[in-house]
Design an enzyme around this catalytic site. Structure first.
Site, PDB file in Angstrom:
ATOM      1  N   HIS A 259     -49.986  33.254  38.775  1.00 45.63           N
ATOM      2  CA  HIS A 259     -50.326  34.656  38.513  1.00 45.63           C
ATOM      3  C   HIS A 259     -50.259  34.938  37.008  1.00 45.63           C
ATOM      4  O   HIS A 259     -49.202  35.343  36.513  1.00 45.63           O
ATOM      5  CB  HIS A 259     -49.337  35.573  39.234  1.00 45.63           C
ATOM      6  CG  HIS A 259     -49.583  35.727  40.694  1.00 45.63           C
ATOM      7  ND1 HIS A 259     -50.120  36.860  41.252  1.00 45.63           N
ATOM      8  CD2 HIS A 259     -49.382  34.873  41.719  1.00 45.63           C
ATOM      9  CE1 HIS A 259     -50.229  36.708  42.558  1.00 45.63           C
ATOM     10  NE2 HIS A 259     -49.777  35.509  42.875  1.00 45.63           N
TER      11      HIS A 259
ATOM     12  N   GLU B 222     -51.207  37.338  35.354  1.00 47.53           N
ATOM     13  CA  GLU B 222     -51.058  38.768  35.033  1.00 47.53           C
ATOM     14  C   GLU B 222     -49.598  39.205  35.054  1.00 47.53           C
ATOM     15  O   GLU B 222     -49.288  40.336  34.708  1.00 47.53           O
ATOM     16  CB  GLU B 222     -51.891  39.610  36.017  1.00 47.53           C
ATOM     17  CG  GLU B 222     -51.296  39.830  37.414  1.00 47.53           C
ATOM     18  CD  GLU B 222     -51.385  38.618  38.345  1.00 47.53           C
ATOM     19  OE1 GLU B 222     -51.746  37.515  37.881  1.00 47.53           O
ATOM     20  OE2 GLU B 222     -51.068  38.787  39.542  1.00 47.53           O
TER      21      GLU B 222
ATOM     22  N   CYS C   7     -54.608  32.574  42.279  1.00 49.82           N
ATOM     23  CA  CYS C   7     -53.856  32.321  43.502  1.00 49.82           C
ATOM     24  C   CYS C   7     -54.739  32.545  44.746  1.00 49.82           C
ATOM     25  O   CYS C   7     -55.632  31.752  44.981  1.00 49.82           O
ATOM     26  CB  CYS C   7     -52.571  33.137  43.500  1.00 49.82           C
ATOM     27  SG  CYS C   7     -51.314  32.374  44.511  1.00 49.82           S
TER      28      CYS C   7
HETATM   29  N1  GLN Z   1     -50.454  32.260  50.074  1.00 47.57           N
HETATM   30  C1  GLN Z   1     -51.467  33.206  49.710  1.00 47.57           C
HETATM   31  C2  GLN Z   1     -52.770  32.904  50.450  1.00 47.57           C
HETATM   32  O1  GLN Z   1     -52.892  31.913  51.055  1.00 47.57           O
HETATM   33  C3  GLN Z   1     -51.720  33.212  48.221  1.00 47.57           C
HETATM   34  C4  GLN Z   1     -50.488  33.693  47.504  1.00 47.57           C
HETATM   35  C5  GLN Z   1     -50.768  34.498  46.271  1.00 47.57           C
HETATM   36  O2  GLN Z   1     -51.886  34.919  46.008  1.00 47.57           O
HETATM   37  N2  GLN Z   1     -49.709  34.756  45.541  1.00 47.57           N
HETATM   38  O3  GLN Z   1     -53.665  33.689  50.400  1.00 47.57           O
END
Ligand code: GLN
Length: 207
Positions: free
Chosen positions: A171, A173, A78
């Site tokens: 995610h 995890e 992410c």
């Molecule tokens: N929206 C977050 C970002 O731009 C990422 C979201 C996440 O890691 N769950 O950093």
């Protein structure tokens, strides 16, 4: 196997727990000395803009770039995927993108209705779908030729790999399923984003 998890901000604790459940020696990376101990690195989800500032502030940037260039295997999830990308849309102009993976990403790209959602994803090399949790997820808008797409959602890549660098827009995890971490632990060290021909062994455990 010693797996460092970048622990400046975000969802690092769940990664450490999952890696420990696989028998890896997982530990928090907060500075360059920690990173030097790691055989591989996880960059967790969180807020890529905040993580980016902290990477600069702690002086970790040069160490990260050096270890990535030398082929340290890394998994970015992410926000971690955003930090590994070559280009970032809808980011802060000054936010760090390490360019370790030849992908472009758009932050927060699923819209307000779909800020968080869960979906069963087909993943190349896994026999059963992976229950994936997406939280304010980015969308991968471009993948380079060296990048293998292991899973996709609505036509956008959601799990990719190039050489020893892996990234997911979800995610892995958070769903109690260790298979993506096992895949990552089996990736051979190699040159960053160079498309290692040996590749990971699907569903192999960490050594
Ligand atoms: N929206 C977050 C970002 O731009 C990422 C979201 C996440 O890691 N769950 O950093």
């Amino acid at each position: 196997m010693k797996v460092g998890v970048l622990a400046l901000q975000g969802a690092f604790a769940a990664h450490i727990e999952m890696l420990e459940s696989l028998g890896a020696a997982a530990f928090e990376v907060r500075g360059a000395e920690d990173l030097a101990e790691a055989d591989r690195l996880v960059i967790p989800g969180g807020e890529s803009t905040t993580m980016s500032m902290m990477i600069e502030r702690t002086g970790l940037r040069a160490a990260l770039e050096g270890h990535l260039a030398r082929g340290l295997p890394v998994l970015g999830t992410c926000a971690g995927a955003i930090l590994l990308a070559r280009a970032v849309q809808h980011g802060r102009g000054d936010q760090l993108h390490l360019g370790a993976l030849d992908i472009d990403v758009a932050r927060n790209a699923f819209g307000r209705q779909r800020e968080s959602f869960e979906v069963d994803l087909e993943v190349a090399g896994l026999h059963e779908p992976f229950h994936a949790v997406f939280i304010r997820a980015p969308r991968i808008t471009r993948v380079g030729e060296s990048v293998e797409v292991l899973a996709a959602l609505d036509g956008s890549p959601s799990l990719v790999r190039s050489g020893s660098v892996m990234a997911s827009t979800f995610h892995p995890e958070l769903s109690g399923d260790t298979r993506i971490h096992e895949l990552f632990c089996s990736v051979a060290p190699g040159a960053s984003g160079q498309g290692d021909p040996t590749g990971p062994t699907p569903e192999a455990g960490p050594t």
